[in-house]
Design an enzyme around this catalytic site. Structure first.
Site, short mmCIF file in Angstrom:
data_model
loop_
_atom_site.label_atom_id
_atom_site.label_comp_id
_atom_site.label_asym_id
_atom_site.label_seq_id
_atom_site.Cartn_x
_atom_site.Cartn_y
_atom_site.Cartn_z
N ASP A 17 44.58 -8.81 -8.32
CA ASP A 17 44.54 -9.44 -7.00
C ASP A 17 43.99 -10.86 -7.13
O ASP A 17 43.20 -11.14 -8.03
CB ASP A 17 43.67 -8.59 -6.06
CG ASP A 17 43.92 -8.93 -4.59
OD1 ASP A 17 44.97 -9.52 -4.28
OD2 ASP A 17 43.06 -8.59 -3.76
N GLY A 20 47.37 -15.45 -5.01
CA GLY A 20 47.58 -16.43 -3.94
C GLY A 20 46.40 -17.38 -3.80
O GLY A 20 46.57 -18.59 -3.68
N TRP A 22 44.19 -18.08 -6.07
CA TRP A 22 44.11 -18.91 -7.28
C TRP A 22 44.99 -20.15 -7.10
O TRP A 22 44.56 -21.27 -7.39
CB TRP A 22 44.60 -18.10 -8.48
CG TRP A 22 44.61 -18.85 -9.78
CD1 TRP A 22 43.59 -18.92 -10.69
CD2 TRP A 22 45.69 -19.62 -10.33
NE1 TRP A 22 43.97 -19.70 -11.76
CE2 TRP A 22 45.25 -20.13 -11.56
CE3 TRP A 22 46.99 -19.93 -9.89
CZ2 TRP A 22 46.05 -20.94 -12.38
CZ3 TRP A 22 47.79 -20.73 -10.68
CH2 TRP A 22 47.32 -21.23 -11.91
N HIS A 34 51.70 -16.23 -8.67
CA HIS A 34 52.37 -15.04 -9.21
C HIS A 34 52.94 -15.32 -10.60
O HIS A 34 52.93 -14.45 -11.47
CB HIS A 34 53.48 -14.58 -8.26
CG HIS A 34 52.97 -14.12 -6.92
ND1 HIS A 34 51.87 -13.30 -6.79
CD2 HIS A 34 53.40 -14.37 -5.65
CE1 HIS A 34 51.64 -13.06 -5.50
NE2 HIS A 34 52.55 -13.70 -4.79
N SER A 62 52.91 -3.20 -3.95
CA SER A 62 52.58 -2.00 -3.19
C SER A 62 53.63 -1.73 -2.11
O SER A 62 54.43 -2.62 -1.77
CB SER A 62 51.19 -2.14 -2.54
OG SER A 62 51.26 -3.01 -1.43
N THR A 63 53.61 -0.53 -1.57
CA THR A 63 54.54 -0.19 -0.49
C THR A 63 54.29 -1.10 0.72
O THR A 63 55.17 -1.29 1.55
CB THR A 63 54.40 1.30 -0.07
OG1 THR A 63 53.00 1.62 0.06
CG2 THR A 63 55.01 2.24 -1.09
N ARG A 68 55.12 -8.95 3.37
CA ARG A 68 54.91 -10.38 3.11
C ARG A 68 56.17 -11.16 3.47
O ARG A 68 57.21 -10.57 3.74
CB ARG A 68 54.54 -10.58 1.65
CG ARG A 68 53.21 -9.92 1.34
CD ARG A 68 52.70 -10.29 -0.02
NE ARG A 68 51.39 -9.67 -0.23
CZ ARG A 68 50.55 -10.02 -1.18
NH1 ARG A 68 50.87 -10.99 -2.02
NH2 ARG A 68 49.39 -9.41 -1.31
N LEU A 128 50.61 1.99 -27.07
CA LEU A 128 50.12 1.93 -25.69
C LEU A 128 51.20 2.38 -24.69
O LEU A 128 52.37 2.03 -24.84
CB LEU A 128 49.74 0.48 -25.38
CG LEU A 128 49.37 0.16 -23.93
CD1 LEU A 128 47.93 0.53 -23.64
CD2 LEU A 128 49.60 -1.31 -23.60
N GLU A 204 35.58 5.45 -12.73
CA GLU A 204 34.52 4.45 -12.54
C GLU A 204 35.17 3.16 -12.05
O GLU A 204 36.23 2.77 -12.54
CB GLU A 204 33.82 4.18 -13.89
CG GLU A 204 33.12 5.38 -14.47
CD GLU A 204 31.82 5.73 -13.75
OE1 GLU A 204 31.21 4.83 -13.14
OE2 GLU A 204 31.43 6.91 -13.79
C1 IPE Z 1 46.88 -4.82 -3.82
O1 IPE Z 1 46.73 -6.15 -3.49
C2 IPE Z 1 48.30 -4.52 -4.23
C3 IPE Z 1 48.71 -5.07 -5.51
C4 IPE Z 1 47.92 -5.66 -6.36
C5 IPE Z 1 50.11 -4.92 -5.83
P1 IPE Z 1 46.95 -6.67 -1.98
O2 IPE Z 1 46.50 -8.07 -1.95
O3 IPE Z 1 48.33 -6.40 -1.55
O4 IPE Z 1 45.98 -5.71 -1.16
P2 IPE Z 1 45.18 -5.97 0.17
O5 IPE Z 1 46.17 -6.49 1.17
O6 IPE Z 1 44.14 -6.99 -0.17
O7 IPE Z 1 44.58 -4.65 0.52
C1 IPE Z 2 48.16 -10.02 -6.07
O1 IPE Z 2 47.77 -11.26 -5.60
C2 IPE Z 2 49.63 -9.94 -6.36
C3 IPE Z 2 50.40 -9.03 -5.48
C4 IPE Z 2 49.90 -8.27 -4.55
C5 IPE Z 2 51.84 -8.98 -5.69
P1 IPE Z 2 47.88 -11.63 -4.05
O2 IPE Z 2 49.24 -12.17 -3.78
O3 IPE Z 2 47.48 -10.47 -3.22
O4 IPE Z 2 46.81 -12.80 -3.94
P2 IPE Z 2 45.76 -13.04 -2.79
O5 IPE Z 2 45.02 -11.76 -2.61
O6 IPE Z 2 46.53 -13.44 -1.58
O7 IPE Z 2 44.89 -14.12 -3.32
MG MG Z 3 45.71 -9.86 -2.38
#
Ligand code: IPE
Ligand code: IPE
Ligand code: MG
Length: 237
Positions: A17, A20, A22, A34, A62-63, A68, A128, A204
């Site tokens: 996570d 965006g 970053w 990304h 994720s689902t 987005r 792996l 953990e």
């Molecule tokens: C979790 O990140 C899902 C993935 C890393 C694919 P999100 O950024 O989508 O999760 P929320 O919205 O912060 O819960």
């Molecule tokens: C995780 O980074 C990547 C995906 C969920 C695909 P984010 O896109 O959620 O980045 P932030 O959380 O908005 O910084």
């Molecule tokens: Mg995120």
């Protein structure tokens, strides 16, 4: 710490996570976050294999991520297309077995075929196991599993009395895999975001503020060191 002295977890699960944020911090488009995030995943697969981790499970989409913008989703799909090809090559070269969890049926045909090829052409590899969670949601996984289980009961292949934890586990996408020992979430949030809900009953957790594109081997080792200092309990004393 000398990394040869570390007790290496068998299964590490990651919520990547912060891509965006970053990018935003650097004044770049989200998509660039990304792009960098994908490079981090590539490097991490190699680092994990070298450290002796047996299973690395990465949450890629994720689902809920379909919500987005269309632009962001299609940018992510393009990245999947590009990295699937690279991953197939490197997995074959490095003896990595690739597994995909999540409901892939919602993706475009070529992506589904690419994911199938990744699994099919690497299934005999013994290094792996790299597990990619795409269009994955823990609740969705349980619902899909229970649906198949119910169909087996209706067809007489299974009786309600046979349904126990082991039985249900076998209907999940992660069937045959050990549960994660360690979860790492980057990007500062401290929640599960619908990840491996059933499987993480005794995992953990390690949270770090580092944005995913900045995550690297040193950060991974830091997480494992912290894990090494924990006394794991599974409900006993
Ligand atoms: C979790 O990140 C899902 C993935 C890393 C694919 P999100 O950024 O989508 O999760 P929320 O919205 O912060 O819960
Ligand atoms: C995780 O980074 C990547 C995906 C969920 C695909 P984010 O896109 O959620 O980045 P932030 O959380 O908005 O910084
Ligand atoms: Mg995120």
């Amino acid at each position: 710490m000398d990394e040869t002295k570390l007790k290496i977890p068998e299964h590490v699960a990651i919520i990547l996570d912060g891509n965006g944020r970053w990018a935003k911090r650097k004044g770049l488009l989200r998509h660039m976050g990304h792009v960098e995030g994908c490079k981090t995943v590539e490097r991490l697969v190699e680092d994990a294999a070298r450290l002796g981790i047996r299973y690395l499970t990465v949450y890629g989409f994720s689902t809920e991520n379909w919500k987005r913008s269309e632009e962001e989703v299609s940018g992510l799909m393009q990245l999947f297309r590009y990295y699937m090809v690279r991953l197939l090559k490197s997995a074959k070269k490095n003896n990595v077995r690739v597994k995909v969890i999540g409901d892939r049926s919602r993706f475009d045909r070529d992506i589904i075929e690419g994911l199938n090829a990744l699994e099919g052409e690497t299934e005999k590899n013994t290094g792996l196991t790299f597990v990619i969670a795409v269009n994955y949601g823990g609740r969705d996984e349980i619902v899909r599993g229970v649906r198949r289980l119910a169909a087996d009961i209706r067809a007489g292949r299974l009786s309600p009395e046979q349904v126990d934890e082991t039985c249900l586990t076998a209907y999940l996408d992660t069937a045959g895999m050990p549960d994660p020992d360690l979860l790492i979430r980057t990007g500062g949030e401290q929640r599960l975001s619908n990840y491996l809900l059933w499987q993480m009953a005794y995992t953990e957790f390690y949270f770090t503020d580092v944005y995913w594109p900045d995550f690297n081997k040193e950060e991974l080792i830091k997480a494992i060191e912290k894990y090494n200092k924990r006394e794991r309990r599974f409900g006993g004393v």
